[in-house]
Write an enzyme that holds these catalytic residues in place. Structure first.
Site, PDB file in Angstrom:
ATOM      1  N   SER A 142       0.840  -1.221   0.000  1.00 24.67           N
ATOM      2  CA  SER A 142       0.000   0.000   0.000  1.00 24.67           C
ATOM      3  C   SER A 142       0.863   1.255   0.000  1.00 24.67           C
ATOM      4  O   SER A 142       0.550   2.242  -0.660  1.00 24.67           O
ATOM      5  CB  SER A 142      -0.954  -0.004   1.199  1.00 24.67           C
ATOM      6  OG  SER A 142      -0.263   0.189   2.413  1.00 24.67           O
ATOM      7  N   HIS A 158       8.796   3.137   9.005  1.00 22.40           N
ATOM      8  CA  HIS A 158       8.643   2.245  10.165  1.00 22.40           C
ATOM      9  C   HIS A 158       7.411   2.698  10.959  1.00 22.40           C
ATOM     10  O   HIS A 158       7.258   3.900  11.208  1.00 22.40           O
ATOM     11  CB  HIS A 158       9.908   2.325  11.042  1.00 22.40           C
ATOM     12  CG  HIS A 158       9.844   1.468  12.260  1.00 22.40           C
ATOM     13  ND1 HIS A 158      10.023   0.102  12.228  1.00 22.40           N
ATOM     14  CD2 HIS A 158       9.608   1.786  13.555  1.00 22.40           C
ATOM     15  CE1 HIS A 158       9.898  -0.378  13.454  1.00 22.40           C
ATOM     16  NE2 HIS A 158       9.640   0.618  14.276  1.00 22.40           N
ATOM     17  N   GLU A 210       1.047   6.901   7.147  1.00 22.65           N
ATOM     18  CA  GLU A 210       2.211   6.491   6.347  1.00 22.65           C
ATOM     19  C   GLU A 210       2.023   6.925   4.895  1.00 22.65           C
ATOM     20  O   GLU A 210       2.949   7.425   4.239  1.00 22.65           O
ATOM     21  CB  GLU A 210       2.383   4.972   6.411  1.00 22.65           C
ATOM     22  CG  GLU A 210       2.815   4.446   7.760  1.00 22.65           C
ATOM     23  CD  GLU A 210       2.975   2.935   7.753  1.00 22.65           C
ATOM     24  OE1 GLU A 210       3.432   2.371   6.739  1.00 22.65           O
ATOM     25  OE2 GLU A 210       2.640   2.315   8.769  1.00 22.65           O
TER      26      GLU A 210
HETATM   27  C1  GRF Z   1       2.554  -1.976   7.418  1.00 21.64           C
HETATM   28  O1  GRF Z   1       2.437  -2.551   8.701  1.00 21.64           O
HETATM   29  C2  GRF Z   1       3.322  -0.701   7.529  1.00 21.64           C
HETATM   30  O2  GRF Z   1       3.133  -0.120   8.798  1.00 21.64           O
HETATM   31  C3  GRF Z   1       4.758  -1.110   7.353  1.00 21.64           C
HETATM   32  O3  GRF Z   1       4.746  -2.289   6.553  1.00 21.64           O
HETATM   33  C4  GRF Z   1       3.441  -2.899   6.604  1.00 21.64           C
HETATM   34  C5  GRF Z   1       2.879  -3.169   5.248  1.00 21.64           C
HETATM   35  O4  GRF Z   1       2.933  -2.002   4.493  1.00 21.64           O
HETATM   36  N1  GRF Z   1       5.483  -0.049   6.721  1.00 21.64           N
HETATM   37  P1  GRF Z   1       2.482  -2.033   2.930  1.00 21.64           P
HETATM   38  O5  GRF Z   1       0.977  -1.998   2.926  1.00 21.64           O
HETATM   39  O6  GRF Z   1       3.010  -3.330   2.328  1.00 21.64           O
HETATM   40  O7  GRF Z   1       3.086  -0.797   2.351  1.00 21.64           O
END
Ligand code: GRF
Length: 195
Positions: free
Chosen positions: A13, A109, A174
């Site tokens: 994401s 993070h 994020e």
């Molecule tokens: C999430 O827990 C995020 O907090 C950390 O990695 C995990 C997956 O992120 N950065 P994403 O959806 O694969 O970017």
């Protein structure tokens, strides 16, 4: 234009928000999305947008981290990136790999570093009774989750929060934070983004 490679391990994401922001802002160009897991859902999402992808399964390498990283670095270097963005990348990198990209590798993070480096950050914040949580983008250095901070976003911890509800609130931030930090980093502006 700066060339950006993104490393993921899962849904990606954060990767998707970076792709969208680069497309909208035109300030950098994604040249690769790579994963240590060939089944990472983010790979097919990136491929669907025509972004070159690479999957280097870490499992066949067993405990030989260096051999895995050599194979991964080969795929990365073939695309000649100026910047690497770790985005939900769940492998710990050896100092050798980090040295290779030091100064041009970012990571996001899900905690307000220096609090809670490592895993299970939301559970730890809840267990500690913290009123606030959040996420951090930092430069990757040999010390795990401890490089120079390039941005942070804060969220309240609400009564009744679970690990999942807090994780979802942080993840939304994020997605706001990482693109803003990448824009500044590309512009050579290392003032931290504080949201
Ligand atoms: C999430 O827990 C995020 O907090 C950390 O990695 C995990 C997956 O992120 N950065 P994403 O959806 O694969 O970017």
């Amino acid at each position: 234009m700066k060339r950006v490679a993104i490393l993921i391990s899962g849904g990606g994401s954060n990767m998707l928000t970076l792709l969208r922001d680069m497309a909208e802002g035109g300030y950098a160009r994604p040249v690769l999305v790579a994963s240590n897991d060939p089944a990472a859902k983010g790979l097919e999402k990136a491929a669907a947008q025509g972004i070159p992808i690479a999957a280097v399964d870490h499992r066949p390498y067993g405990r030989d981290r260096e051999a895995f990283e050599t194979a991964l670095a080969e795929r990365i270097d073939a695309t000649q990136p100026d910047i690497l963005c770790l985005a939900g990348f769940m492998r710990i990198l050896t100092p050798g790999f980090i040295r290779r990209y030091e100064g041009k590798m970012l990571n996001i993070h899900p905690s307000l570093l220096p609090k809670y480096p490592g895993l299970h950050t939301h559970a730890r914040a809840l267990a500690a009774g913290d009123q606030e949580a959040g996420c951090t983008v930092h430069e990757v250095t040999a010390d795990l989750d401890a490089g120079p901070i390039l941005g942070q976003a804060r969220v309240p911890v609400l009564p009744g929060d679970t690990e999942d509800s807090l994780a979802a609130r942080v993840l939304a931030q994020e997605h706001r934070l990482y693109p803003q930090v990448l824009r500044r980093f590309v512009a050579g502006d290392c003032r931290p983004v504080l949201l």
